[in-house]
Design a protein around this motif. Structure first.
Motif, PDB file in Angstrom:
ATOM      1  N   ASP A 142      42.340  49.617  41.503  1.00 25.84           N
ATOM      2  CA  ASP A 142      42.483  48.168  41.369  1.00 25.84           C
ATOM      3  C   ASP A 142      41.237  47.487  40.819  1.00 25.84           C
ATOM      4  N   GLU A 145      42.226  45.132  36.116  1.00 18.95           N
ATOM      5  CA  GLU A 145      42.791  43.840  36.495  1.00 18.95           C
ATOM      6  C   GLU A 145      44.300  43.876  36.676  1.00 18.95           C
ATOM      7  N   TRP A 146      45.031  44.542  35.767  1.00 21.53           N
ATOM      8  CA  TRP A 146      46.489  44.505  35.918  1.00 21.53           C
ATOM      9  C   TRP A 146      46.946  45.285  37.146  1.00 21.53           C
ATOM     10  N   ALA A 148      45.198  45.393  39.964  1.00 22.71           N
ATOM     11  CA  ALA A 148      44.960  44.444  41.059  1.00 22.71           C
ATOM     12  C   ALA A 148      46.100  43.433  41.145  1.00 22.71           C
ATOM     13  N   GLY A 149      46.590  42.979  39.984  1.00 20.86           N
ATOM     14  CA  GLY A 149      47.726  42.060  39.972  1.00 20.86           C
ATOM     15  C   GLY A 149      48.974  42.694  40.525  1.00 20.86           C
ATOM     16  N   ARG A 152      48.872  42.701  44.247  1.00 21.89           N
ATOM     17  CA  ARG A 152      49.181  41.390  44.818  1.00 21.89           C
ATOM     18  C   ARG A 152      50.689  41.123  44.788  1.00 21.89           C
ATOM     19  N   VAL A 153      51.329  41.464  43.690  1.00 22.60           N
ATOM     20  CA  VAL A 153      52.759  41.198  43.541  1.00 22.60           C
ATOM     21  C   VAL A 153      53.587  42.106  44.443  1.00 22.60           C
ATOM     22  N   PHE A 233      56.866  41.636  36.803  1.00 24.23           N
ATOM     23  CA  PHE A 233      55.418  41.611  36.539  1.00 24.23           C
ATOM     24  C   PHE A 233      55.059  42.614  35.450  1.00 24.23           C
ATOM     25  N   GLY A 237      53.600  42.046  31.382  1.00 23.28           N
ATOM     26  CA  GLY A 237      52.171  42.321  31.217  1.00 23.28           C
ATOM     27  C   GLY A 237      51.885  42.976  29.879  1.00 23.28           C
TER      28      GLY A 237
END
Length: 259
Positions: A142, A145-146, A148-149, A152-153, A233, A237
């Motif tokens: 993570d 960045e993606w 880590a996203g 979160r999702v 998501f 992306g």
């Protein structure tokens, strides 16, 4: 997680054994080599072997492998894909092997399901003196960045404890075996991490995440909503929307020696 909840999660994989075999990643070969490099020999027990992801890698490295798995459906998949491997029903708490019969015990994404108060002495029993116990976990990197996203999702059911480098280090730091009693004597644990990756599409990554225990025990409507949110998501992306991409991972290893 209390004992009943841990047992529910640990026993959830059989219903998705075929999907687990198809979609779960293998492990960094460098990580597997590091896990067994200090063992006194190449008699290796893959404990909680699942469908044989780690088993196959150990065989390819020239190890003499015995696989032990408690779930009948997972064991069936393992035997189907690796018919020449000795594969036995059993668990970390009741290993169907003689004393001092293996040089290393490895567990791929499984050690956190063991009841170490019982499994610790049992693992020590089957290990030869100087033998190695190592747990391996694939974690999503993570720091990207993606990823880590995605964490979160997806929420904790899809990306849970031990599924990112920071949480893996924290969750496994104290996962050492009991040091009381002659049958359960282990040295100080070591942690190491090795870069890894898996080629995925949006669809196949969703299918991978659907085999996580937190997803498997989730009510059907909630599971469908979570997987749909993850798919949306990924489909939107720039890194993941078009065809194949690499899911950046690390294989984390916790290694300890039998004294």
């Amino acid at each position: 997680m209390d004992r009943d909840e841990r047992l529910l999660h640990a026993s959830s994989f059989g219903a998705a054994a075929a999907a687990y075999a198809e979609h779960r990643p293998d492990y960094s070969q460098t990580a597997v080599r590091w896990a067994i490099e200090a063992a006194p020999g190449l008699r290796v027990l893959d404990l909680g072997a699942g469908t044989g992801k780690l088993t196959a890698m150990l065989v390819a490295l020239g190890a003499e492998v015995i696989a032990v798995e408690p779930d009948p459906a997972m064991l069936t998949e393992l035997r189907r894909s690796l018919p020449t491997v000795r594969a036995l029903p059993g668990s970390a708490e009741a290993i169907p092997l003689p004393d001092a019969s293996v040089d290393a015990v490895l567990a791929g994404n499984a050690m956190h399901w063991f009841d170490m108060a019982v499994a610790g002495p049992e693992i020590a029993r089957v290990l030869a003196p100087g033998g190695i116990l190592a747990g391996l976990w694939n974690v999503m990197d993570d720091r990207v960045e993606w990823v880590a996203g995605l964490a979160r999702v997806g929420g904790s059911a899809a990306i849970g404890p031990r599924d990112t480098p920071t949480s893996w280090r924290a969750e496994t730091a104290d996962m050492h075996l009991p040091k009381t009693g002659a049958a359960a004597r282990f040295g100080s644990p070591e942690q190491a991490e090795f870069p890894h990756g898996q080629r995925r599409t949006a669809d196949s990554l969703v299918a991978t995440l659907a085999t996580r225990a937190g997803m498997l025990v989730m009510p059907e409507q909630e599971q469908e909503a979570t997987l749909s949110r993850i798919h949306a998501f990924l489909a939107n992306g720039p890194e993941t929307a078009h065809g194949e991409f690499t899911l950046p991972m690390l294989t984390g290893v916790l290694r300890v020696r039998r004294l």
